[in-house]
Scaffold this motif. Sequence first.
Motif, short mmCIF file in Angstrom:
data_model
loop_
_atom_site.label_atom_id
_atom_site.label_comp_id
_atom_site.label_asym_id
_atom_site.label_seq_id
_atom_site.Cartn_x
_atom_site.Cartn_y
_atom_site.Cartn_z
N ILE A 123 0.84 -1.20 0.00
CA ILE A 123 0.00 0.00 0.00
C ILE A 123 0.88 1.25 0.00
CG2 ILE A 123 -1.68 1.34 1.34
CD1 ILE A 123 -2.75 -1.44 2.35
N GLY A 124 1.93 1.24 0.80
CA GLY A 124 2.84 2.38 0.82
C GLY A 124 3.49 2.63 -0.52
N PHE A 125 3.95 1.57 -1.16
CA PHE A 125 4.57 1.72 -2.48
C PHE A 125 3.54 2.15 -3.53
CE2 PHE A 125 7.80 -1.43 -0.78
CZ PHE A 125 8.75 -0.45 -0.53
N ALA A 126 2.33 1.65 -3.42
CA ALA A 126 1.27 2.07 -4.35
C ALA A 126 0.97 3.56 -4.17
CB ALA A 126 0.01 1.24 -4.15
N GLY A 127 1.05 4.02 -2.92
CA GLY A 127 0.86 5.46 -2.67
C GLY A 127 1.93 6.29 -3.36
N LEU A 128 3.15 5.80 -3.35
CA LEU A 128 4.23 6.52 -4.04
C LEU A 128 3.98 6.58 -5.54
CD1 LEU A 128 7.33 5.07 -2.16
CD2 LEU A 128 6.43 7.40 -2.00
N VAL A 129 3.49 5.48 -6.09
CA VAL A 129 3.18 5.46 -7.53
C VAL A 129 2.00 6.38 -7.84
CG1 VAL A 129 2.39 3.99 -9.43
CG2 VAL A 129 4.12 3.15 -7.84
N ALA A 130 0.98 6.36 -6.97
CA ALA A 130 -0.21 7.19 -7.19
C ALA A 130 0.12 8.68 -7.12
CB ALA A 130 -1.28 6.83 -6.17
N MET A 131 1.16 9.05 -6.41
CA MET A 131 1.53 10.47 -6.33
C MET A 131 1.93 11.03 -7.68
SD MET A 131 3.55 10.92 -2.73
CE MET A 131 4.45 12.27 -3.42
N LYS A 132 2.34 10.17 -8.59
CA LYS A 132 2.74 10.65 -9.92
C LYS A 132 1.55 11.02 -10.79
CE LYS A 132 7.08 8.27 -9.86
NZ LYS A 132 8.21 7.96 -10.67
N ASP A 133 0.34 10.67 -10.35
CA ASP A 133 -0.87 11.01 -11.10
C ASP A 133 -1.18 12.49 -10.87
OD1 ASP A 133 -3.39 11.33 -12.21
OD2 ASP A 133 -4.14 9.42 -11.45
N PRO A 134 -1.17 13.30 -11.92
CA PRO A 134 -1.40 14.74 -11.74
C PRO A 134 -2.83 15.08 -11.30
CG PRO A 134 -1.23 14.20 -14.07
CD PRO A 134 -0.91 12.95 -13.31
N ASP A 135 -3.77 14.16 -11.47
CA ASP A 135 -5.15 14.43 -11.07
C ASP A 135 -5.38 14.23 -9.57
OD1 ASP A 135 -5.75 14.96 -13.71
OD2 ASP A 135 -6.36 12.89 -14.12
N LEU A 136 -4.43 13.64 -8.88
CA LEU A 136 -4.59 13.35 -7.45
C LEU A 136 -3.68 14.26 -6.63
CD1 LEU A 136 -4.47 9.46 -7.60
CD2 LEU A 136 -6.50 10.89 -7.39
N SER A 137 -4.24 14.80 -5.56
CA SER A 137 -3.41 15.62 -4.68
C SER A 137 -2.62 14.72 -3.74
CB SER A 137 -4.28 16.59 -3.87
OG SER A 137 -5.01 15.89 -2.88
N THR A 138 -1.50 15.23 -3.30
CA THR A 138 -0.65 14.47 -2.37
C THR A 138 -1.40 14.17 -1.09
OG1 THR A 138 1.30 15.55 -3.30
CG2 THR A 138 1.56 14.50 -1.17
N ALA A 139 -2.18 15.14 -0.61
CA ALA A 139 -2.93 14.94 0.64
C ALA A 139 -3.95 13.81 0.48
CB ALA A 139 -3.62 16.23 1.04
N THR A 140 -4.61 13.76 -0.64
CA THR A 140 -5.61 12.71 -0.86
C THR A 140 -4.94 11.34 -0.92
OG1 THR A 140 -7.00 14.24 -2.12
CG2 THR A 140 -7.40 11.88 -2.44
N VAL A 141 -3.85 11.25 -1.67
CA VAL A 141 -3.15 9.98 -1.81
C VAL A 141 -2.69 9.47 -0.45
CG1 VAL A 141 -1.05 8.89 -2.70
CG2 VAL A 141 -2.42 10.35 -4.19
#
Length: 118
Positions: free
Chosen positions: A16-34
Amino acid sequence: MRTLCASTLIGEFFVIGFAGLVAMKDPDLSTATVWTVSGIAMLLSVLLCGVITRPGGVALGWALQVALIAAGFVVPTMFFLGAIFAALWWASVHYGRKIDEAKARFAAQAEASAPDPA
């Protein structure tokens, strides 16, 4: 069962932690949300380690497995990893229960064959 299930949940914590790091690269998602979503899921995976043997613990574990697979809509690799961890979760619950039953059976046999101290 507790040891096998807890091992699976701790593995999920890291995924889950590593998936969060990958999800941060999505420009549509804010860091706080991820990190809010990832942090809650990571916390849940750790807390579930303590409640596996209580009523509803296994069901909550299944809910986490469904959430991991659904995370594939954000991080496509999670479809695969979520399915792998769901299979590991099934194996942990299934074989963990068999091990617990065998331990109880062996303990009963040992108690029955123990010499009477009186």
